[in-house]
Design an enzyme around this catalytic site. Structure first.
Site: not given
Length: 956
Positions: A413, A483
């Protein structure tokens, strides 16, 4: 002392100065070393410039300073407080500047050299992890400063060491320019949190080395070459290898994989040092659009792992790391993504030894820049590129010799930009033997894997079927969900549905559940603390508690479910044709390491059992195995075959008999409970009696069943919302907890419309509805009895415009003097519509206390699914159909209001829920909600329970 001011080096975007180039990490050699772990003197200042540098000089009197353990975090040792944010920076975003209020810890250690410390050669001072910026002096001489919290840094110190009285001074700042690169959804915890070591470097010792150990699956041979900066020889006795560094050799070998982690012990010997090697031969390649190891595609059944201990934070010892790996192996997990930084290097050694695939992730995340549309993001600013490359190099060079590391990850991220491209190009050039991963690269410009987070089931299926588009499709890249299955609180739900997609479509190469462990901090008053419990002005609450383990490393029901979902042996069939289908779901191993057994169970009790001969199936193979005939003397009743696969012999990660996989097949159907309506309601003395039931004549409320007092029996539709019910704020339309509260389902009112005592039934008509709304449920309770047993049939019809599913639908009532519960149905742990794969139909016993699941933030928990009958104290309940059972010593309202476990105070009454259904769980706290088939729609329903007096369950 430094010519630069403190602010200049803290806010410098470079990685630091003075540190040696990165190199391979190894645990030991025959060169001397000693640890500086232990108690250090410590002084905390509020700002970076609050104190001068005089403490670094020999002779400084630090006698009045505090002491802290190293490794450790000073905020967990009574000096300041931890801060938790998911992605918001807890300081103004003005890169590379940081606040003047910058907690700074001065650390001081005085040490003597061991008496046998060599007089020749050099020495290195090594720091394995310091958050977030450190400046180092030895005997008054400044060695340098560094950033990169989860990465090693070494300094040459041989010329500075003295036989006795060495003074090591380290100034650690909580905030630095490096903090902008470390916004990783975790507690901000400054300190020297990994090992500090002094290593002797003899003349001619190893500077760096790279073990290249490939495997050719077509020939069964491995090729070994060890490149070293210093000439030497490499020996592997078990393979008869004795070669010079840089020289390749090819020999027959057993390959390394996560399932068969074959390691060969070797030695790299140079003129000055002997370094132990642990060689695993394996080849990773992208072929035919798939990630293949040793020529075979792999299916990742993984977890994301932050380093965590509830008392020591990220300062983990070897025993805790080993416990993590053992727990993973015992729960069928085969892969770890080291979110979002390289772990302690010893952890990777355990992955080599015990067998786990590893995605090794760089110490990089800049998530907070989403708040300004990624403006000023460091990964797209050339000034920061040297720091990014330094982080990539320190990860790759440290960990390159671990066979368990099969993929490098650029970070997490951090948006996109030129810096990430530079990192990917450097890694590809330095180590072309491993693919590169990065989730935040939608064009897959810099990556070899198409990676997604929290994609819903429908999207994953489209990708698996090749119906998606984009560069990843054109390049035929495999999909990995880096994820998914957000394990926050009760959940995650839907794991079995994901796994079915992974098993069906080759392109889907599995995923990594978020995450391994709850990051609760042990707290004397709260049990475990989470964000906001330390007075943080910015925090993200219990979003830091989203693991498959509780903070004390007890497995949650989510981990039990995941173990079943990803088990490496499929055991299926309908049980009535006399066979069971066994499928080997391993990627590499056959089934020779497993022993199979069967048991024949009636009403949850084993009647007979035995061994089951199963062939040593190759990976991917299946066989139909004949079951024995049902025992001729078996009693009547619902029956099941249960087939189990256990370890036939002990392994380094589990003992003989450890359960690896199981399957349960129906053998005889359940008989529906029947109660003839032969008793008549009799009124008198303000009550109505019907069989063993006693009712209030005015309200129709049940007061007792025989001698068992019952209170407040009524329809219940509310549950204490789970983290997944409450959902993610960026998906407001799917936050069912919020929608339920808006509808008022947490404050339902019960209106009595009629009490009708008929010839063979007592009927109570009600309307259940929230204040301020015109929606409701017309509810009828119909009571009948055969004289000994009492049957309740509940019928509900929704009225008005229901736009959301119900949280639950069933009845709730209170009992006294209930300590133990016994039931026949799903167990032993909790289960819900989309978390039920691990529920075994059997006969189970528990205390009321042990029925509770201790989520860090209290919420709906503890339901047992598919319950046919239950004993609660002296009350027996049978369901038609089977029901969900919950029993607790507090009300749902008290559970809903609690924020920590300490808020729940047991009462005298045990509140029992018998549910016809509950809404699914999902993983909406960050991922998708429950699939539609797990919703509980507001529609007409009817369900029944039969009550009778019985002997209370005993311990067992």
């Amino acid at each position: 002392m430094s010519l630069r001011t403190t602010t200049e080096y803290i806010e410098d975007v470079s990685p630091g100065s003075g540190a040696l180039p990165p190199r391979a990490w190894y645990a030991s050699s025959d060169a001397e070393s000693f640890s500086l772990n232990g108690d250090w003197r410590f002084r905390l200042s509020d700002t970076a410039d609050a104190e001068d540098d005089s403490f670094a000089a020999p002779g400084y009197d630090a006698g009045d300073w505090a002491e802290v353990p190293v490794p450790g975090h000073w905020v967990l040792q009574g000096h300041g407080s931890p801060v938790y944010t998911n992605h918001l920076y807890p300081f103004p975003v003005d890169p590379p500047r940081v606040p003047t209020e910058n907690p700074t810890g001065d650390h001081l250690r005085v040490f003597d050299l061991p008496g046998d410390w060599p007089a020749d050669g050099d020495a290195v001072l090594r720091f394995d992890g310091v958050e977030s910026c450190a400046r180092v002096w030895l005997n008054g001489t400044e060695l340098g400063e560094f950033k990169g919290s989860r990465l090693p840094h070494e300094f040459a110190v041989g010329r500075l060491l003295r036989p006795a009285g060495n003074v090591l001074a380290v100034r650690v700042h909580q905030w630095s320019a490096g903090s902008y690169l470390e916004d990783q959804d975790q507690w901000w915890l400054p300190g020297i949190f990994r090992d500090v070591t002094v290593l002797h470097r003899p003349a001619g010792s190893v500077l760096d080395f790279f073990v290249h150990a490939s495997y050719d699956h077509t020939t069964g041979e491995g090729t070994l070459r060890v490149d070293s900066d210093v000439d030497g020889r490499v020996s592997v006795p078990d393979l008869g290898i004795d070669i010079a560094t840089g020289e390749p050799v090819t020999v027959p070998v057993e390959p390394w994989s996560a399932e068969t982690p074959r390691l060969y012990d070797g030695v790299l010997a140079t003129r000055g040092e002997r370094v132990p090697l642990r060689v695993g031969f394996r080849t990773v390649a992208l072929s035919d659009g798939l990630i293949k190891v040793n020529g075979r595609p792999v299916l990742f059944k993984g977890v994301n792992r932050h380093e965590w201990h509830p008392e020591r934070g990220r300062a983990l010892d070897l025993a805790t790391m080993r416990e993590d790996v053992l727990l993973m192996k015992r729960h069928n997990i085969n892969a770890v993504r080291t979110s979002h930084y390289p772990p302690h290097p010893a952890f990777l050694g355990l992955c080599d030894e015990l067998g786990l695939w590893v995605i090794d992730e760089c110490d990089l995340e800049t998530h907070g820049f989403t708040e300004q549309g990624w403006r000023d993001n460091p990964v797209d600013d050339d000034r920061w590129t040297p720091a990014l490359l330094d982080r990539a190099a320190r990860m790759v060079e440290r960990d390159k010799n671990h066979p368990s590391v099969v993929i490098w990850s650029l970070g997490n991220e951090a948006g996109t930009g030129r810096g990430l491209t530079a990192m990917a190009e450097w890694i590809h050039g330095r180590d072309p033997s491993r693919p590169v991963h990065y989730e935040g690269d939608p064009d897959c410009r810099d990556t070899d894997v198409y990676s997604r987070m929290y994609a819903g089931h429908a999207e994953v299926e489209r990708i698996g079927r090749g119906l998606d588009g984009g560069p990843h499709r054109r390049r035929r890249l495999p999909l990995v969900l880096c994820e998914y299955g957000h394990a926050m609180g009760n959940g995650p739900g839907g794991l079995a549905d994901y796994q079915k997609l992974f098993d069906t479509h080759d392109r889907l190469q599995g995923g990594f559940v978020w995450e391994w462990i709850d990051h609760g901090i042990a707290h004397p008053g709260l049990g475990y603390a989470y964000g906001g419990d330390f007075g943080e002005e910015l925090h993200d609450g219990n979003f830091v508690c989203d693991g498959l383990l509780f903070p004390d490393r007890r497995p949650s029901p989510g981990l039990t479910e995941y173990k079943k979902v990803i088990e490496p042996v499929g055991i299926t069939g309908d049980g009535t044709d006399g066979t069971v289908r066994v499928t080997n779901k391993h990627d590499f191993a056959d089934l020779s390491a497993l022993a199979f057994s069967w048991s024949y169970e009636v009403e949850g009790e084993a009647v007979d059992s035995g061994t089951l001969p199963v062939p040593a199936l190759a990976p991917g193979a299946s066989a139909d195995v004949k079951l024995p005939a049902p025992p001729p003397a078996a009693p009547a009743g619902e029956a099941h075959w249960t087939v189990r696969a256990v370890l036939a012999a002990g392994t380094p990660w589990a003992p003989k008999g450890h359960l690896v996989a199981w399957g349960q097949l129906p053998a005889a159907e359940r008989r529906t409970p029947y109660t003839a309506a032969t008793a008549r309601p009799v009124s008198g003395d303000g009550v109505i009696r019907l069989g063993p039931g006693v009712f209030d004549a005015r309200t129709g409320a049940l007061r007792a069943i025989g001698d068992i007092a019952v209170r407040d029996l009524r329809l219940d539709v509310w549950r204490a919302t789970t983290d997944n019910d409450d959902g993610a704020p960026w998906q407001p339309d799917l936050r069912y907890g919020l929608l339920w509260r808006r509808l008022g389902l947490h404050r339902m009112r019960h209106r009595l419309d009629a009490v009708e005592a008929g010839e063979d039934a007592l009927t109570v008509r009600t309307r259940v509805a929230p204040a301020a709304r015109d929606t409701g449920l017309s509810t009828v309770y119909r009571w009948t009895s055969d004289g000994d047993r009492l049957r309740l049939t509940v019928g509900t019809v929704p009225e008005g415009d229901w736009t959301v599913p119900l949280p639950r639908l069933g009845i709730r009532f209170g009992l006294s003097a209930v300590d133990r519960v016994e039931w026949y149905g799903g167990g032993p742990g909790e289960a819900y519509p989309d978390t039920r794969t691990a529920a075994v139909v059997g006969r189970w016993r528990s205390t009321v206390e042990d029925l509770q699941t201790p989520y860090v933030r209290p919420q709906e928990n503890g339901a047992r699914i598919d319950v046919r009958w239950a004993l609660l104290g002296g009350l027996r309940v049978e369901g038609d159909p089977a029901f969900l059972l919950t029993a607790r010593r507090w009300t749902t309202e008290q559970l809903d209001a609690a924020t920590h476990r300490s808020d729940l105070v047991p009462g005298e009454t045990v509140w029992v829920n018998l549910d016809h259904g509950q809404h699914g769980i999902g993983s909406q706290s960050c991922g998708p909600g429950p699939l539609p088939r797990y919703h509980l729609p507001a529609e007409p329903a009817e369900f029944s329970f039969v009550f009778s007096a019985a002997a209370a369950p005993t311990a067992g």
